[in-house]
Design an enzyme around this catalytic site. Structure first.
Site, PDB file in Angstrom:
ATOM      1  N   ARG A  31       0.873  -1.195   0.078  1.00 27.34           N
ATOM      2  CA  ARG A  31      -0.010   0.083  -0.013  1.00 27.34           C
ATOM      3  C   ARG A  31       0.817   1.265   0.003  1.00 27.34           C
ATOM      4  O   ARG A  31       0.404   2.164  -0.782  1.00 27.34           O
ATOM      5  CB  ARG A  31      -0.834   0.026   1.133  1.00 27.34           C
ATOM      6  CG  ARG A  31      -1.951  -1.115   1.194  1.00 27.34           C
ATOM      7  CD  ARG A  31      -2.966  -1.112   2.337  1.00 27.34           C
ATOM      8  NE  ARG A  31      -3.898  -2.010   2.199  1.00 27.34           N
ATOM      9  CZ  ARG A  31      -4.589  -2.671   3.442  1.00 27.34           C
ATOM     10  NH1 ARG A  31      -4.357  -2.255   4.620  1.00 27.34           N
ATOM     11  NH2 ARG A  31      -5.257  -3.427   3.202  1.00 27.34           N
ATOM     12  N   TYR A  59      11.127 -21.321   5.646  1.00 28.68           N
ATOM     13  CA  TYR A  59      11.899 -22.122   6.786  1.00 28.68           C
ATOM     14  C   TYR A  59      10.817 -22.350   8.081  1.00 28.68           C
ATOM     15  O   TYR A  59      11.027 -23.315   8.654  1.00 28.68           O
ATOM     16  CB  TYR A  59      12.889 -21.143   7.358  1.00 28.68           C
ATOM     17  CG  TYR A  59      14.208 -21.266   6.584  1.00 28.68           C
ATOM     18  CD1 TYR A  59      15.146 -22.229   6.938  1.00 28.68           C
ATOM     19  CD2 TYR A  59      14.372 -20.301   5.669  1.00 28.68           C
ATOM     20  CE1 TYR A  59      16.317 -22.307   6.187  1.00 28.68           C
ATOM     21  CE2 TYR A  59      15.422 -20.326   4.880  1.00 28.68           C
ATOM     22  CZ  TYR A  59      16.450 -21.369   5.258  1.00 28.68           C
ATOM     23  OH  TYR A  59      17.759 -21.651   4.319  1.00 28.68           O
ATOM     24  N   ARG A 104      20.258  -8.457   7.894  1.00 30.89           N
ATOM     25  CA  ARG A 104      19.698  -9.718   8.271  1.00 30.89           C
ATOM     26  C   ARG A 104      20.819 -10.977   8.548  1.00 30.89           C
ATOM     27  O   ARG A 104      20.362 -11.964   8.845  1.00 30.89           O
ATOM     28  CB  ARG A 104      18.922 -10.171   6.771  1.00 30.89           C
ATOM     29  CG  ARG A 104      20.154 -10.642   5.755  1.00 30.89           C
ATOM     30  CD  ARG A 104      19.251 -10.773   4.530  1.00 30.89           C
ATOM     31  NE  ARG A 104      20.113 -11.633   3.488  1.00 30.89           N
ATOM     32  CZ  ARG A 104      21.094 -11.233   2.838  1.00 30.89           C
ATOM     33  NH1 ARG A 104      21.595 -10.079   3.078  1.00 30.89           N
ATOM     34  NH2 ARG A 104      21.659 -12.031   1.946  1.00 30.89           N
TER      35      ARG A 104
END
Length: 152
Positions: A31, A59, A104
């Site tokens: 959005r 995962y 990450r």
């Protein structure tokens, strides 16, 4: 019986809620950046959020399977604690990836390590189960029809 699986069930439900949170973040990013499905490319922040959610979803079946096998055959409490840690590392992974791809890596390695740990607990629990004396009697009883069928 419920007392033997209540912690595993709780961690499973928390994991499902976490997956729902990740999916909602993709919806909000779509959005915000006006990216309609089925498009998966666009603004870099959207792409990182989309990838993070997809990676976590990929995962999740592995995690849930190992959680239950390790929890039933090794120890529910220990497994549930590691399961909670895994969910936390996946949250940190998602949050880090949403900001920058490099964000990450630390949580990715931690969550992978926890999956290997759960796999080790599952294997240890299964080995202990099948190597107990009563297991040999049960396995021999299961194999007997196969042996009789082969002799014909």
């Amino acid at each position: 019986m419920r007392d033997q699986i209540d912690l595993l069930a709780t961690v499973t439900v928390l994991g499902v809620l976490e997956q729902a949170y990740f999916a909602l973040q993709v919806i909000y990013a779509r959005r915000k950046y006006k990216i309609s499905p089925p498009e998966t490319a666009g603004h870099p922040e959207f792409e990182r959020i989309f990838r993070a959610q997809a990676n976590c979803s990929e995962y999740f079946p592995i995690f849930v399977s190992l959680l239950w096998v390790a929890g039933i055959f090794f120890h529910q409490g220990v497994t549930a604690a590691f399961g909670l840690l895994y969910l936390y590392t996946r949250l940190k992974y998602f949050q880090g990836y949403a900001v920058a791809a490099q964000g990450r890596l630390g949580p990715l390695y931690a969550s992978a390590w926890l999956l290997w740990l759960l796999l080790g607990l599952a294997i240890a629990g299964l080995l202990a189960h099948f190597l107990q004396p009563h297991s040999f009697t049960r396995m021999a009883a299961l194999a007997q029809p196969l042996q009789q069928h082969g002799a014909q």
